[in-house]
Scaffold this motif. Structure first.
Motif, short mmCIF file in Angstrom:
data_model
loop_
_atom_site.label_atom_id
_atom_site.label_comp_id
_atom_site.label_asym_id
_atom_site.label_seq_id
_atom_site.Cartn_x
_atom_site.Cartn_y
_atom_site.Cartn_z
N ASN A 1 35.38 40.31 102.18
CA ASN A 1 35.91 39.85 100.89
C ASN A 1 37.32 40.40 100.72
OD1 ASN A 1 36.38 39.80 97.84
ND2 ASN A 1 34.44 38.74 98.00
N LYS B 1 38.63 41.35 98.11
CA LYS B 1 38.67 42.42 97.10
C LYS B 1 37.64 43.49 97.47
CE LYS B 1 37.23 39.67 94.05
NZ LYS B 1 36.76 38.84 92.94
N ALA C 1 39.75 36.41 104.87
CA ALA C 1 39.50 35.70 106.13
C ALA C 1 40.65 34.71 106.30
CB ALA C 1 38.18 34.95 106.03
N GLU D 1 41.91 33.61 94.70
CA GLU D 1 42.48 34.40 93.61
C GLU D 1 43.59 35.26 94.18
OE1 GLU D 1 39.08 36.36 91.19
OE2 GLU D 1 38.41 36.04 93.23
N TRP E 1 42.30 28.42 103.63
CA TRP E 1 42.33 29.15 104.90
C TRP E 1 41.58 28.41 106.02
CZ3 TRP E 1 37.98 31.52 107.33
CH2 TRP E 1 36.79 31.44 106.60
N TYR F 1 24.61 30.65 89.19
CA TYR F 1 23.18 30.79 89.48
C TYR F 1 22.75 29.79 90.55
CZ TYR F 1 21.63 26.76 86.63
OH TYR F 1 21.40 25.50 86.14
C1 LIG Z 1 34.63 30.50 82.15
C2 LIG Z 1 33.50 30.33 83.14
C3 LIG Z 1 32.21 30.57 82.73
C4 LIG Z 1 31.15 30.41 83.64
N1 LIG Z 1 29.89 30.67 83.20
C5 LIG Z 1 28.87 30.59 84.08
C6 LIG Z 1 27.55 30.91 83.66
O1 LIG Z 1 27.29 31.22 82.51
N2 LIG Z 1 26.56 30.84 84.58
C7 LIG Z 1 26.80 30.49 85.87
O2 LIG Z 1 25.86 30.46 86.66
N3 LIG Z 1 28.04 30.17 86.31
C8 LIG Z 1 29.08 30.20 85.44
N4 LIG Z 1 30.34 29.89 85.87
C9 LIG Z 1 30.56 29.43 87.25
C10 LIG Z 1 30.58 30.59 88.25
O3 LIG Z 1 31.58 31.52 87.90
C11 LIG Z 1 30.84 30.06 89.65
O4 LIG Z 1 30.02 28.97 89.92
C12 LIG Z 1 30.57 31.15 90.69
O5 LIG Z 1 31.45 32.23 90.49
C13 LIG Z 1 30.73 30.59 92.11
O6 LIG Z 1 30.52 31.62 93.02
P1 LIG Z 1 31.13 31.55 94.49
O7 LIG Z 1 30.65 32.80 95.15
O8 LIG Z 1 30.86 30.25 95.11
O9 LIG Z 1 32.71 31.60 94.29
P2 LIG Z 1 33.64 32.70 93.61
O10 LIG Z 1 32.99 33.31 92.43
O11 LIG Z 1 34.96 32.01 93.44
O12 LIG Z 1 33.77 33.84 94.71
C14 LIG Z 1 34.49 33.66 95.89
C15 LIG Z 1 34.82 35.02 96.45
O13 LIG Z 1 35.45 34.84 97.71
C16 LIG Z 1 36.64 35.60 97.76
N5 LIG Z 1 37.56 34.90 98.66
C17 LIG Z 1 38.22 33.73 98.44
N6 LIG Z 1 38.92 33.38 99.53
C18 LIG Z 1 38.70 34.36 100.46
C19 LIG Z 1 39.12 34.57 101.81
N7 LIG Z 1 39.92 33.71 102.45
N8 LIG Z 1 38.68 35.67 102.45
C20 LIG Z 1 37.85 36.57 101.84
N9 LIG Z 1 37.42 36.42 100.58
C21 LIG Z 1 37.83 35.32 99.90
C22 LIG Z 1 37.14 35.67 96.33
O14 LIG Z 1 37.98 36.78 96.14
C23 LIG Z 1 35.81 35.82 95.59
O15 LIG Z 1 35.40 37.16 95.57
C24 LIG Z 1 31.41 30.01 84.98
C25 LIG Z 1 32.73 29.76 85.39
C26 LIG Z 1 33.76 29.91 84.49
C27 LIG Z 1 35.18 29.64 84.94
#
Ligand SMILES: Cc1cc2nc3c(=O)[nH]c(=O)nc-3n(C[C@H](O)[C@H](O)[C@H](O)COP(=O)(O)OP(=O)(O)OC[C@H]3O[C@@H](n4cnc5c(N)ncnc54)[C@H](O)[C@@H]3O)c2cc1C
Length: 325
Positions: free
Chosen positions: A2, A4, A44, A73, A197, A243
């Motif tokens: 990650n 971060k 990555a 981000e 990427w 979720y």
């Molecule tokens: C205002 C708001 C409210 C929300 N409320 C809800 C809710 O109540 N309930 C719910 O279930 N969902 C909610 N969501 C949606 C939820 O936040 C997302 O669906 C969820 O975060 C998706 O998870 P993810 O792991 O796919 O992606 P992300 O959360 O975007 O995580 C991706 C991770 O990968 C890392 N990353 C990115 N590129 C790279 C790279 N090249 N190399 C290494 N690391 C990298 C990032 O830094 C990050 O840590 C909400 C979203 C918003 C904007």
């Protein structure tokens, strides 16, 4: 891997901006929930058939890879940087009597609601390019949110944008020529999909025209036998929610275990896209919920999400205590 050194429950961020103490439970080190894992803190930058290459040039070999880089981000690589970012945002909100929010999607609306509830005397304005707030929910739910915000004196300007660079002495101009007085602003426009990427890698052919990673029903990336895609980066036809990303993770973990035992592809678990349920927090007590074309607003949906924003529940799912000791 990650970029971060910490994990953050993303949807708690808006409350943490108004109340930085909330971030203490929503932001934690990867090592806290993965005490026996090896976490590589780096972006990555490339993936080949056998390894992932980090931005620092290190090569990490894999038997199976899971791509979960939902959104890209920038900034705040360490927990301390993140906490101090929330302190800065909080000071900005506390000291301003008028606040401009650019973007009326879920982030902009939840932030406006947090500010309106915690600081009812501040003048909050949302400028949104689209013709309605929260375009991913229905018109009726969106209208309910507009009514809720307006009743808390939030001004909403639709169908216009703002170029923050042209702001002068606290006066912002909209694309429609309107002027807005604001002592500070927050940009709440969607973050780009985290697939940039992958565009020059062996997976470039597995991205759709929107940059989403195409996956099969067993969550393997299309055309790949040992690379999976989960979360917001995928092209699964459903709302992008945390979720659901967790459900993808559960199925993927099971499928990897099966493949390690040489299971046949036909025996892998299959993911079915979820029904369209949205829940948007409006401060600490209320929310708007939508399921298909049915929507309701107020304390009842608020009881599901708004008090703790699922922070305790998410911590428990990761094997942590709900509260800090
Ligand atoms: C205002 C708001 C409210 C929300 N409320 C809800 C809710 O109540 N309930 C719910 O279930 N969902 C909610 N969501 C949606 C939820 O936040 C997302 O669906 C969820 O975060 C998706 O998870 P993810 O792991 O796919 O992606 P992300 O959360 O975007 O995580 C991706 C991770 O990968 C890392 N990353 C990115 N590129 C790279 C790279 N090249 N190399 C290494 N690391 C990298 C990032 O830094 C990050 O840590 C909400 C979203 C918003 C904007």
């Amino acid at each position: 891997m990650n970029r971060k050194e910490y994990f953050e429950i993303p949807w708690a961020a808006l409350r943490s901006m108004c109340d930085p103490s909330f971030a203490k439970r929503a932001v934690f080190s990867h090592s806290e929930y993965l005490p026996h894992g090896n976490v590589i803190t780096s972006a990555a930058a490339n993936i080949t058939d056998t390894e992932v290459v980090t931005a620092k040039g290190d090569k990490v070999a894999y038997d199976f890879a899971v791509i979960a880089t939902g959104h890209s981000e920038t900034g705040a690589y360490t927990k301390d940087e993140k906490f101090s970012q929330y302190q800065t945002d909080h000071q900005k909100i506390k000291s301003a009597s008028s606040i401009l929010i650019i973007g009326g999607g879920q982030t902009g609306v939840e932030l406006a609601a947090e500010i309106a509830v915690d600081y009812p005397d501040k003048k909050v304005t949302i400028v949104h390019r689209g013709s309605m707030l929260l375009e991913f929910i229905g018109e009726s739910a969106s209208n309910k949110v507009v009514h809720w915000l307006k009743s808390r004196k939030v001004e909403i300007i639709l169908g216009q944008s703002v170029d923050v660079n042209s702001a002068k002495d606290g006066v912002y101009k909209t694309s429609g020529g309107q002027t807005i007085d604001a002592e500070c602003h927050f940009i709440c426009i969607g973050k780009p999909i985290g697939s940039g990427w992958l565009k020059e890698t062996v997976l470039k052919g597995s991205l759709d025209i929107h940059g989403r990673l195409m996956v099969d029903s067993d969550l393997k990336v299309k055309g790949r036998s040992n690379v999976f895609g989960i979360g917001d980066i995928t092209d699964i036809p459903e709302l992008k929610l945390g979720y659901l990303a967790q459900r993808h993770a559960g199925i993927t973990a099971k499928n990897i275990r099966l493949l390690m035992k040489n299971a046949n592809d036909n025996n892998l678990n299959v993911y079915k896209p979820a029904l369209p349920l949205s829940l948007i927090a409006l401060g600490k007590k209320e929310a708007v919920a939508q399921f298909y074309c049915l929507s309701c607003i107020g304390r009842l949906p608020g009881m599901i999400k708004s008090g703790d924003l699922f922070v305790g529940r998410t911590r428990k799912q990761l094997g942590l205590l709900s509260e800090l000791q």
